[in-house]
Design a protein around this motif. Structure first.
Motif, PDB file in Angstrom:
ATOM      1  N   SER A 103      38.717  44.980  57.029  1.00  0.00           N
ATOM      2  CA  SER A 103      39.751  44.814  57.599  1.00  0.00           C
ATOM      3  C   SER A 103      39.450  46.651  59.147  1.00  0.00           C
ATOM      4  CB  SER A 103      40.112  45.946  56.296  1.00  0.00           C
ATOM      5  OG  SER A 103      40.724  45.079  55.476  1.00  0.00           O
TER       6      SER A 103
ATOM      7  N   GLU B 197      44.779  42.939  39.788  1.00  0.00           N
ATOM      8  CA  GLU B 197      44.563  43.990  40.954  1.00  0.00           C
ATOM      9  C   GLU B 197      43.431  43.230  41.800  1.00  0.00           C
ATOM     10  OE1 GLU B 197      43.701  46.923  43.521  1.00  0.00           O
ATOM     11  OE2 GLU B 197      42.599  46.829  41.462  1.00  0.00           O
TER      12      GLU B 197
ATOM     13  N   ALA C 210      44.591  41.062  44.459  1.00  0.00           N
ATOM     14  CA  ALA C 210      46.254  40.741  44.678  1.00  0.00           C
ATOM     15  C   ALA C 210      45.693  41.773  45.889  1.00  0.00           C
ATOM     16  CB  ALA C 210      47.070  42.128  43.947  1.00  0.00           C
ATOM     17  N   TYR C 211      44.226  42.765  46.101  1.00  0.00           N
ATOM     18  CA  TYR C 211      43.750  44.132  47.034  1.00  0.00           C
ATOM     19  C   TYR C 211      43.724  42.966  48.030  1.00  0.00           C
ATOM     20  CZ  TYR C 211      39.914  47.044  48.984  1.00  0.00           C
ATOM     21  OH  TYR C 211      39.275  47.357  49.744  1.00  0.00           O
ATOM     22  N   SER C 212      42.235  41.905  47.341  1.00  0.00           N
ATOM     23  CA  SER C 212      41.566  41.094  48.474  1.00  0.00           C
ATOM     24  C   SER C 212      42.674  40.675  49.063  1.00  0.00           C
ATOM     25  CB  SER C 212      41.394  39.683  47.483  1.00  0.00           C
ATOM     26  OG  SER C 212      40.199  39.053  48.816  1.00  0.00           O
ATOM     27  N   HIS C 213      44.188  39.295  49.020  1.00  0.00           N
ATOM     28  CA  HIS C 213      44.768  38.657  49.384  1.00  0.00           C
ATOM     29  C   HIS C 213      45.051  39.607  50.506  1.00  0.00           C
ATOM     30  CE1 HIS C 213      48.278  36.713  50.102  1.00  0.00           C
ATOM     31  NE2 HIS C 213      47.442  35.766  50.089  1.00  0.00           N
ATOM     32  N   GLY C 214      45.695  40.910  49.879  1.00  0.00           N
ATOM     33  CA  GLY C 214      46.976  41.292  51.089  1.00  0.00           C
ATOM     34  C   GLY C 214      45.566  42.531  51.848  1.00  0.00           C
ATOM     35  N   HIS C 215      44.486  42.936  51.651  1.00  0.00           N
ATOM     36  CA  HIS C 215      43.982  42.888  53.404  1.00  0.00           C
ATOM     37  C   HIS C 215      43.765  41.922  54.019  1.00  0.00           C
ATOM     38  CE1 HIS C 215      43.332  47.040  50.903  1.00  0.00           C
ATOM     39  NE2 HIS C 215      42.597  47.860  51.680  1.00  0.00           N
TER      40      HIS C 215
ATOM     41  N   THR D 294      45.175  38.967  54.414  1.00  0.00           N
ATOM     42  CA  THR D 294      46.301  39.006  54.874  1.00  0.00           C
ATOM     43  C   THR D 294      47.012  39.352  55.760  1.00  0.00           C
ATOM     44  OG1 THR D 294      46.948  37.478  53.332  1.00  0.00           O
ATOM     45  CG2 THR D 294      48.840  37.896  54.124  1.00  0.00           C
ATOM     46  N   ARG D 295      46.930  40.621  55.833  1.00  0.00           N
ATOM     47  CA  ARG D 295      47.030  41.779  57.298  1.00  0.00           C
ATOM     48  C   ARG D 295      46.096  41.860  58.055  1.00  0.00           C
ATOM     49  NH1 ARG D 295      48.125  44.578  52.553  1.00  0.00           N
ATOM     50  NH2 ARG D 295      46.168  45.729  52.893  1.00  0.00           N
ATOM     51  N   SER D 296      44.609  41.842  58.053  1.00  0.00           N
ATOM     52  CA  SER D 296      43.448  41.613  58.734  1.00  0.00           C
ATOM     53  C   SER D 296      44.242  40.916  59.915  1.00  0.00           C
ATOM     54  CB  SER D 296      42.617  41.587  58.724  1.00  0.00           C
ATOM     55  OG  SER D 296      42.448  42.589  57.737  1.00  0.00           O
TER      56      SER D 296
ATOM     57  N   ASP E 255      48.133  32.732  56.588  1.00  0.00           N
ATOM     58  CA  ASP E 255      48.237  32.086  54.819  1.00  0.00           C
ATOM     59  C   ASP E 255      47.464  30.563  55.497  1.00  0.00           C
ATOM     60  OD1 ASP E 255      48.880  33.814  53.051  1.00  0.00           O
ATOM     61  OD2 ASP E 255      50.816  34.044  52.714  1.00  0.00           O
TER      62      ASP E 255
END
Length: 199
Positions: free
Chosen positions: A77, A123, A126-131, A133-135, A156
């Protein structure tokens, strides 16, 4: 005289922080190598600390695996933020994807344990995928806006493609193969005159 006890309490805390950082760095190196040497004892030796020190910071193998995993996600990130200043958005995207291959290599030595941790800790998934994907999404959007890559792909899509390329991570020389495929893949995303990568 009253500050001396405070100074004495700070030093162990600073040492503890340094030891934790050394263990995390060592764990990344050991887990990246994988194989039979990817043990907690090997991590302690690499870090230059006793196994008791390792266990004080990370009481279970899963605790250490999760900490290394989270650290890698955080660093990816941070790298994405740094790459926003890269003059060429498509090269920024390429550099991030290549760094993610190293992230997969780190996971190699702890795949089985991570699967258990991920299952028990939604969690973390979700934390991993969210970070991630945003990056990658931010870098992709920048490249699309600059007209350097096609606009019909999503964050994705890129993550799925990368995971697919890294699927054979248990074979010798897989990283070099994946990095070569990544260059082919990113060049395929380019549009117009920028499609052919400069040597």
């Amino acid at each position: 005289m009253e500050t001396k006890p405070q100074e004495q309490t700070r030093k162990p805390r600073a040492d503890a922080v340094r030891n934790r950082e050394r263990v995390l760095h060592a764990a990344k190196l050991v887990f990246s190598a994988g194989g039979p040497d990817a043990s907690l004892e090997a991590v302690a030796r690499q870090a230059g600390v006793g196994i008791g020190t390792l266990y004080r910071h990370f009481p279970t193998r899963e605790d250490l695996f999760e900490a290394v995993y989270r650290r890698e996600v955080e660093q990816l990130s941070e790298l994405a933020e740094e790459l926003k200043s890269e003059p060429s958005p498509v090269e920024a995207l390429r550099r991030w994807l290549r760094s993610t291959v190293q992230f997969v290599a780190t996971k190699k030595g702890m795949m089985a344990a991570l699967a258990i941790v991920m299952t028990a800790n939604s969690e973390l998934a979700a934390y991993s995928h969210g970070h991630l994907t945003r990056s990658i999404g931010a870098l992709l959007a920048r490249a699309v806006e600059a007209g350097e890559v096609r606009a019909d792909v999503t964050a994705d899509d890129l993550l799925r493609a990368l995971i697919g390329m890294c699927y054979m991570h248990d074979q010798t020389g897989w990283q070099q193969s994946v990095l070569r495929l990544l260059d082919v893949f990113v060049d395929g995303l380019r549009v117009g005159k920028g499609r052919a990568r400069e040597a």
